[in-house]
Design an enzyme around this catalytic site. Structure first.
Site, PDB file in Angstrom:
ATOM      1  CG  HIS A 239       6.905   4.591  -9.983  1.00  0.00           C
ATOM      2  ND1 HIS A 239       6.117   4.187  -8.926  1.00  0.00           N
ATOM      3  CD2 HIS A 239       6.088   5.295 -10.826  1.00  0.00           C
ATOM      4  CE1 HIS A 239       4.886   4.629  -9.103  1.00  0.00           C
ATOM      5  NE2 HIS A 239       4.842   5.305 -10.253  1.00  0.00           N
TER       6      HIS A 239
ATOM      7  CG  ASP B 212      -2.900  -0.250  -1.146  1.00  0.00           C
ATOM      8  OD1 ASP B 212      -2.499   0.104  -0.033  1.00  0.00           O
ATOM      9  OD2 ASP B 212      -3.454   0.532  -1.954  1.00  0.00           O
TER      10      ASP B 212
ATOM     11  CB  SER C  56      10.185 -10.919 -10.081  1.00  0.00           C
ATOM     12  OG  SER C  56       8.777 -10.793 -10.148  1.00  0.00           O
TER      13      SER C  56
END
Length: 448
Positions: A186, A239, A326
């Site tokens: 996180h 979101d 990534s």
């Protein structure tokens, strides 16, 4: 879109495969039972990085050039002994401007190697530091603070500029089961390579939309002593999107001088929550195979396909939104990711290890990537990607690279790396036309 992208070359399995996870790689976490102590297992390492950057933008766009010196200091403690081990990882980075004329440092067209002052031009110097607390039980590790996660294909940061990207948050890694590595994280803020603000945002890099948090979980599994390994991950950029990843990797020695490696990567991305970047419905895959022969030569062929009306996107960091790492797809190379909506691309790459010819430490690489069928005309005007791409766009890129690592003497492990890219595109492709040269000299020094 180039987006000052990292384009870090990760060589997997000695076969020159790009961003390919190596089968039977080292476990994420070692055993707490082997702990020798906080001080006894501690290390302090310096990396002196000298970096010359020259991007020659075509079609009237400003060029970007600078010469910089970086000092990266990394302290890694051992773990206290006992059932629960505690330690600390810390870093301190310094960047120095050696040469960066204002005419080659136009805001929006910089290298990403230096922070910028209020006038938008490079600072003479900058520094940043951070630390993370780590706690280990058995083969499970929890870290909290500032760090550089690099193993997750849905959230990874790298270090191909003068100083690395760092992010702040929590990371849990576990290697309790043989051949199985698991992790979750996180993260809530990031510091890009050319900023010092620890409270920078996380972003959808191409969409240029900020997010307050990134969560992910997944792992990799090597199928015993077989040539196969697989990985599965899922991530949520709050979101903006949910992103899922799967990897299948095969690597096998065919003889003492021949080997084969095959790598398949798949991403599935859909909009999430408030959908700040608009509707996303994207499937991206790549497949590449590398064949090594005569113990020195590797030929790699790769194919990549973006399915959907949006490009394949990944996470950026810092208040200036610098893309992370990534992007574990085959045709993400030095300048371009070849990730436009609907895009198909092919790659042919050749690697040569000169150790077989009496020059250990010298490696050479060249590759060509061709992308076509890009079509951005089906996007809604409410999409963050609207207007980025035209119809039937095409582009191609050629890379040449040489790297030499000194093998002995006082400068042992000093490396000299030369990278050259030529990129050309049709008028509606956002990557544009550019020639890019990088000269990177790295000198690692182990203090203790």
């Amino acid at each position: 879109m180039a987006l000052l992208k990292w384009s870090a070359v990760v060589v997997g399995m000695g076969l020159g495969l790009i961003n390919a996870p190596a089968a039977m790689a080292a476990a994420f976490v070692s055993d707490q039972a082997d702990a020798k102590g906080f001080v006894e297992d501690a290390s302090l390492n310096l990396l002196l990085r000298n970096y010359y950057w020259n991007r020659d933008n075509q079609n009237g766009a400003p060029d970007a050039r600078d010469w910089t010196q970086g000092i990266q200091g990394v302290f890694t403690s051992g773990f206290t002994q006992g059932t629960v081990g505690v330690g600390v990882d810390a870093f301190g980075y310094l960047g120095l401007k050696l040469w960066a004329p204002e005419r080659y440092s136009v805001p929006g067209y910089v290298s990403g190697n230096l922070t910028e002052g209020a006038d938008g031009h490079p600072d003479d110097s900058y520094g940043k530091a951070g630390a993370a607390l780590k706690v280990r039980v058995s083969r499970t590790l929890l870290k909290a603070g500032d760090m550089q996660p690099s193993t997750s294909p849905v959230f990874a940061v790298g270090g191909s500029r003068l100083t690395p990207v760092t992010v702040s948050g929590l990371q849990l890694m576990s290697s309790e089961v043989t051949h199985l590595d698991l992790e979750a994280g996180h993260f809530y803020s990031g510091t890009s390579q050319d900023q010092t603000n620890r409270n920078g945002s996380l972003w959808a890099a191409y969409a240029n939309r900020p997010s307050s948090a990134m969560d992910y979980a997944g792992g990799r599994y090597a199928l015993g002593d077989t040539p196969w390994s697989l990985g599965v991950y899922g991530g949520r950029l709050e979101d903006i999107w949910n992103q899922y990843y799967a990897n299948l990797n095969y690597t096998r020695a065919l003889s003492d001088s021949q080997s084969l490696a095959v790598d398949f990567n798949y991403y599935r991305t859909t909009d999430q929550g408030a959908a700040r970047a608009g509707t996303i419905d994207n499937n991206t895959f790549s497949l590449q195979a590398g064949y090594t022969f005569a113990a020195a030569h590797t030929l790699t062929l790769g194919f990549q396909k973006i399915n959907g009306d949006t490009p394949f996107d990944y996470v950026g960091t810092g208040d200036n939104n610098r893309p992370g790492d990534s992007c574990f797809i085959a045709n993400s190379v030095q300048y371009s990711d070849f990730n436009g909506p609907g895009e198909k691309s092919w790659k042919l790459q050749y690697d040569l290890n000169m150790a077989a010819y009496g020059v250990p430490g010298l490696t050479l690489m060249t590759r060509y990537v061709y992308g076509y069928d890009i079509d951005g005309t089906h996007l809604s005007p409410s999409s963050a990607y609207y207007g980025m791409y035209g119809a039937d766009e095409r582009h191609h890129e050629t890379n040449v690279e040489a790297k030499y690592v000194i093998q002995s003497g006082p400068a042992r492990d000093l490396s000299i790396r030369v990278r050259q890219a030529w990129h050309s595109a049709t008028a509606g492709d956002p990557d544009g036309d550019a020639n890019e040269f990088r000269l990177i000299v790295d000198y690692p020094i182990a203090i203790f």
